[in-house]
Design a protein around this motif. Structure first.
Motif, short mmCIF file in Angstrom:
data_model
loop_
_atom_site.label_atom_id
_atom_site.label_comp_id
_atom_site.label_asym_id
_atom_site.label_seq_id
_atom_site.Cartn_x
_atom_site.Cartn_y
_atom_site.Cartn_z
N TRP A 416 205.40 47.64 78.66
CA TRP A 416 204.89 46.41 78.07
C TRP A 416 205.23 46.29 76.58
CZ3 TRP A 416 203.83 44.11 82.31
CH2 TRP A 416 203.16 44.77 83.36
N PHE A 417 205.85 47.32 75.99
CA PHE A 417 206.02 47.36 74.54
C PHE A 417 207.45 47.12 74.10
CE2 PHE A 417 202.07 49.53 75.21
CZ PHE A 417 201.31 49.29 74.06
N ARG A 418 207.60 46.43 72.98
CA ARG A 418 208.89 46.36 72.32
C ARG A 418 209.19 47.73 71.73
NH1 ARG A 418 208.22 42.16 68.72
NH2 ARG A 418 207.85 43.50 66.91
N GLY A 419 210.42 48.15 71.81
CA GLY A 419 210.79 49.47 71.32
C GLY A 419 210.82 50.53 72.41
N ARG A 420 210.59 50.10 73.66
CA ARG A 420 210.58 51.06 74.77
C ARG A 420 211.98 51.59 75.08
NH1 ARG A 420 209.82 45.94 76.32
NH2 ARG A 420 211.30 44.95 77.73
N ASP A 421 213.01 50.89 74.54
CA ASP A 421 214.38 51.31 74.82
C ASP A 421 214.90 52.35 73.81
OD1 ASP A 421 214.35 49.60 72.68
OD2 ASP A 421 216.07 48.38 73.32
N THR A 422 214.02 52.89 72.99
CA THR A 422 214.45 53.89 72.01
C THR A 422 215.09 55.10 72.68
OG1 THR A 422 213.70 55.32 70.20
CG2 THR A 422 212.16 54.97 72.00
N LYS A 423 216.05 55.67 72.00
CA LYS A 423 216.72 56.88 72.50
C LYS A 423 216.12 58.14 71.88
CE LYS A 423 219.52 54.21 74.73
NZ LYS A 423 219.29 53.97 76.19
N GLU A 424 215.19 57.95 70.95
CA GLU A 424 214.57 59.10 70.29
C GLU A 424 213.64 59.83 71.25
OE1 GLU A 424 215.34 60.08 67.35
OE2 GLU A 424 216.50 58.35 66.66
N ARG A 425 213.77 61.13 71.31
CA ARG A 425 212.94 61.92 72.22
C ARG A 425 212.77 63.33 71.67
NH1 ARG A 425 212.46 60.28 77.78
NH2 ARG A 425 210.85 61.55 78.79
N CYS A 426 211.55 63.84 71.77
CA CYS A 426 211.27 65.21 71.34
C CYS A 426 210.42 65.91 72.40
CB CYS A 426 210.52 65.24 70.00
SG CYS A 426 211.56 65.02 68.54
N GLN A 427 210.40 67.22 72.31
CA GLN A 427 209.57 68.01 73.23
C GLN A 427 208.59 68.85 72.42
OE1 GLN A 427 211.66 70.64 75.87
NE2 GLN A 427 209.89 70.95 77.18
N SER A 428 207.33 68.82 72.83
CA SER A 428 206.29 69.59 72.16
C SER A 428 205.57 70.46 73.17
CB SER A 428 205.29 68.65 71.48
OG SER A 428 204.14 69.34 71.07
N THR A 429 205.46 71.74 72.86
CA THR A 429 204.70 72.65 73.72
C THR A 429 203.41 73.11 73.04
OG1 THR A 429 205.94 74.56 72.93
CG2 THR A 429 206.76 73.45 74.92
N CYS A 430 203.07 72.49 71.90
CA CYS A 430 201.81 72.82 71.24
C CYS A 430 200.66 72.65 72.23
CB CYS A 430 201.59 71.93 70.02
SG CYS A 430 202.45 72.48 68.53
N PRO A 431 199.66 73.53 72.19
CA PRO A 431 199.31 74.48 71.13
C PRO A 431 200.01 75.84 71.19
CG PRO A 431 197.61 74.47 72.81
CD PRO A 431 198.61 73.43 73.22
N ASP A 432 201.08 75.97 71.95
CA ASP A 432 201.87 77.21 71.94
C ASP A 432 202.39 77.48 70.53
OD1 ASP A 432 203.56 79.31 72.34
OD2 ASP A 432 204.96 78.23 73.63
N GLU A 433 202.10 78.65 69.99
CA GLU A 433 202.49 78.99 68.62
C GLU A 433 204.01 78.93 68.43
OE1 GLU A 433 200.76 79.97 65.76
OE2 GLU A 433 198.96 79.24 66.76
#
Length: 487
Positions: A416-433
């Motif tokens: 439903w949002f504008r900007g959904r086509d962004t190619k930016e992506r990250c992965q987070s495993t926090c709270p893993d140190e």
């Protein structure tokens, strides 16, 4: 809030019974009438009148009218809120204290509050009770207490999906009274709201330190100051001050009460600046067009990005059927404030408090600081241990530094949002140190044991919470300020 309101209502009824009883007793004695005299006039047993005068029984309306007639006053005179004398005021205060939880916890015998209790003893007992309450409140004013209060309040907001129907209704009544229902709320219209509620406005250059406004409830005036600080919209400051009046707030009893009142008045101001009906219509059109964007909401109602983001969280679940989260993060990575009902895994301490925690450096609210384009919002998908979230964020500078403001939703709602086509992506495993807390191995091998940073000493973190009903505000300074404003 509803449950709290109901509790308060029952307590107010009991407190009014005490005040009513003391007023009846004062009027009876001023006319030199005995309980037997009055009982004959109103056809009620003296023992029943004694219970009423002691605040232990509420008279029915018919008996109240009879008592008013017997004492030669109107019913409104009996129901007045002002105690008829200094002694009556002290008696009421002592009665209330002895029926409260603090006195009960002391295990002390109850003092019979009557005409034979000497005035100096009465004043001493009330003074001791007030001083005990003050000292206990001061002991409770710790950072730990503040974090617990914040955690409890955030839980309540999550339970409500951050939507407060009672406040929306109060705001709608005010808006209807001044004829505003859509578009930006002008300064002129905000002043109309103040006038409608019976308040006049005064702009001064010497507001007491640590205040953004001061309300003179006796003369119905609100004192404001003109400022260039962008984070304090003068309309919002005024409407928040009016919110305390409309929502019937009393002086806060503890830090949770203080925070709850702030949330309520902020919500009230937002509901006036972005009316529920027209804002929901705007958001629904944007959703239908798959063009939801916080910056558009900001521009449509001429408010700050932060205000628009908060307002989105008020209405998104209730009216758009989507869960979401909000973050305000300092450039140092420290979480300043947040809300969620979409299971995003905010970092928290053992008490559940999130304020002061460090956000994962791979989340949108941190990555946005690295972006060169500060004019447009930054969007990113983040894969986390609780699922994939899409977030839109931008940075704004405040007096205390640069902050990111971000709104996020689970992957299922991003369509439903504008900007959904962004190619930016990250992965987070926090709270893993190993996610972002520990330096990469190559950096550690180079610099471990060879770096000694001089840290900023945030001494405010070591201080106790400011004391008082309104934390950090010097009441003497406020009272002297108001005294100087008297015409």
């Amino acid at each position: 809030m509803n449950s709290a309101g109901n509790d308060a209502g029952s307590e107010d009824t009991e407190l009014d019974s005490i005040a009513l009883g003391r007023r009846i007793r004062f009027l009876r004695k001023s006319k030199q009438l005995t309980l037997d005299d009055v009982s004959a006039l109103v056809d009620t047993a003296p023992s029943q009148l004694s219970l009423i005068e002691n605040g232990k029984r509420e008279p029915k309306l018919s008996l109240l009218k009879s008592l008013a007639g017997a004492l030669g006053v109107g019913v409104d005179d009996l129901l007045g809120t002002e105690p008829p004398s200094r002694r009556a005021a002290l008696e009421i205060e002592l009665e209330r204290a002895q029926r409260g939880p603090l006195y009960a916890s002391l295990g002390l015998p109850t003092v019979r509050v009557g005409a034979r209790l000497p005035m100096d003893v009465l004043e001493s007992l009330v003074g001791l009770q007030n001083e005990l309450e003050r000292r206990l409140n001061e002991q409770a004013a710790t950072p730990e207490e503040a974090r617990r209060a914040n955690t409890a309040l955030r839980h309540e907001m999550r339970q409500r999906n951050n939507y407060f129907k009672d406040i929306e209704q109060e705001a709608a009544k005010v808006l209807a009274a001044v004829g505003h229902d859509a578009g930006p709320l002008s300064h002129h219209r905000a002043a109309d709201i103040a006038e409608h509620l019976g308040f006049s406005l005064r702009f001064v250059g010497n507001l007491p330190h640590s205040t953004r406004s001061v309300t003179d409830q006796k003369n119905k005036r609100i004192y404001l100051t003109q400022t260039n600080r962008s984070e304090h919209d003068p309309r919002s400051v005024l409407l928040q001050a009016l919110g305390h009046h409309v929502l019937g707030h009393k002086p806060p009893t503890d830090y949770f009460d203080f925070l709850s009142q702030r949330v309520a008045t902020n919500y009230f101001a937002a509901a006036l600046m972005m009316p529920e009906k027209s804002t929901v219509e705007y958001l629904r059109r944007a959703k239908d067009n798959r063009e939801l964007a916080v910056e558009d909401l900001r521009d449509a109602f001429a408010v700050s990005y932060e205000s628009a983001a908060h307002r989105f969280t008020n209405l998104a679940t209730e009216h758009l059927g989507m869960t979401c989260h909000f973050q305000k993060v300092h450039e140092s990575g420290i979480l300043h404030k947040a809300y969620e009902n979409d299971r995003v895994n905010f970092p928290a301490d053992h008490t559940g408090a999130i304020e002061g925690q460090t956000i994962c450096r791979y989340w949108t609210s941190r990555v946005v600081f690295e972006q060169m384009d500060k004019f447009r919002s930054f969007e990113q998908y983040t894969d986390t241990v609780n699922g994939t979230f899409w977030c839109t964020a931008r940075t704004e500078r405040h007096s205390s530094g640069l902050y990111s403001l971000s709104i996020g939703v689970p992957f299922e709602h991003v369509k439903w949002f504008r900007g959904r086509d962004t190619k930016e992506r990250c992965q987070s495993t926090c709270p893993d140190e190993n996610c972002c807390r520990r330096p990469p191995a190559d950096l550690s091998s180079q610099w471990f044991g060879n770096a000694w940073p001089a840290t900023r000493a945030n001494t405010h973190l070591l201080a106790a919470m400011p004391t008082g009903a309104f934390p950090g505000v010097d009441e003497t300074e406020v009272y002297r300020f108001l005294e100087k404003q008297v015409d």
